[in-house]
Scaffold this active site. Structure first.
Site, mmCIF file in Angstrom:
data_model
loop_
_atom_site.group_PDB
_atom_site.id
_atom_site.type_symbol
_atom_site.label_atom_id
_atom_site.label_comp_id
_atom_site.label_asym_id
_atom_site.label_seq_id
_atom_site.Cartn_x
_atom_site.Cartn_y
_atom_site.Cartn_z
ATOM 1 N N LYS A 1 0.840 -1.204 0.000
ATOM 2 C CA LYS A 1 0.000 0.000 0.000
ATOM 3 C C LYS A 1 0.873 1.252 0.000
ATOM 4 C CE LYS A 1 -3.954 -1.977 2.504
ATOM 5 N NZ LYS A 1 -4.705 -1.985 3.781
ATOM 6 N N ALA B 1 -1.441 0.451 6.907
ATOM 7 C CA ALA B 1 -1.596 -0.718 7.770
ATOM 8 C C ALA B 1 -2.554 -1.703 7.126
ATOM 9 C CB ALA B 1 -2.108 -0.305 9.146
ATOM 10 N N ASP B 2 -2.424 -2.954 7.514
ATOM 11 C CA ASP B 2 -3.365 -3.976 7.083
ATOM 12 C C ASP B 2 -3.529 -5.000 8.198
ATOM 13 O OD1 ASP B 2 -4.701 -4.765 4.275
ATOM 14 O OD2 ASP B 2 -4.299 -6.563 5.463
ATOM 15 N N THR B 3 -4.773 -5.282 8.538
ATOM 16 C CA THR B 3 -5.072 -6.227 9.612
ATOM 17 C C THR B 3 -5.673 -7.491 9.017
ATOM 18 O OG1 THR B 3 -5.459 -4.410 11.172
ATOM 19 C CG2 THR B 3 -6.369 -6.572 11.759
ATOM 20 N N GLY C 1 -0.057 -5.550 10.081
ATOM 21 C CA GLY C 1 1.198 -5.105 9.498
ATOM 22 C C GLY C 1 1.133 -3.598 9.351
#
Length: 192
Positions: free
Chosen positions: A55, A71-73, A108
């Site tokens: 991203k 961010a990525d969950t 992340g």
């Protein structure tokens, strides 16, 4: 809290906006559509970091004297990654699978400045009680968790009645490991 340069949050998540504001940080939102596919060979934590970093790459050439945060969950039940459910049926299946067991939530995070990129993750273990079909149905119909990995928000009704305990950061499950983020921003010399 003062940042040494402007902060851009590359996310429309209302939860990430709240958490950043709670840290006392001023920021602007800048969002681009980014493909969220990832290489099949990656392990769970690597997937979260890859997506956050991927991203950030979309903004690499636009960045001036700013800090970009992405961010990525992901929600992991064993080796299975539970993404955002497409519909009621998928949400029901996911919550049924999470019921009465534990799973891990991995976020992340990527902090990108012109000179440097820092990528890290946090893991929280979440323990759900055995949920009834009525509880799952009520939650999906009333809270429409279709924008949430694993089909639930810990801060919502299902978290209040269903989560027995967690091991790790609560805020990580909400969508941003703020303690680790704060520590990383300090380490990079971006907070004065």
């Amino acid at each position: 809290m003062n940042l040494s340069r402007p902060l851009l949050l590359a996310s429309n998540s209302p939860r990430r906006k709240e958490l950043l504001a709670g840290l006392g940080l001023e920021f602007k939102i800048r969002v681009k559509e980014v493909n969220e596919d990832f290489p099949e060979h990656l392990k769970r934590a690597e997937v979260a970091e890859y997506l956050a970093s991927h991203k950030a790459d979309a903004y690499q050439h636009d960045l001036q004297n700013e800090i970009l945060l992405t961010a990525d969950t992901i929600v992991c039940l064993g080796e299975r990654i539970l993404n955002k459910p497409a519909n009621y049926e998928e949400a029901f299946e996911m919550l049924s699978a999470l019921s009465g067991t534990s799973h891990e939530v991995i976020t992340g995070v990527c902090v990108l400045i012109k000179e440097q990129k820092a990528v890290f993750h946090d893991i929280t273990k979440v323990f759900f009680k055995k949920l009834t079909k009525t509880e799952i149905d009520y939650y999906i119909r009333n809270f429409q968790p279709f924008d949430k990995a694993g089909a639930y928000g810990i801060q919502e009704w299902i978290g209040m009645i269903g989560i027995e305990r967690i091991e790790g950061s609560y805020f990580n499950v909400v969508g941003l490991p703020v303690q680790k983020l704060y520590t990383q921003l300090k380490a990079l010399g971006l907070i004065s």
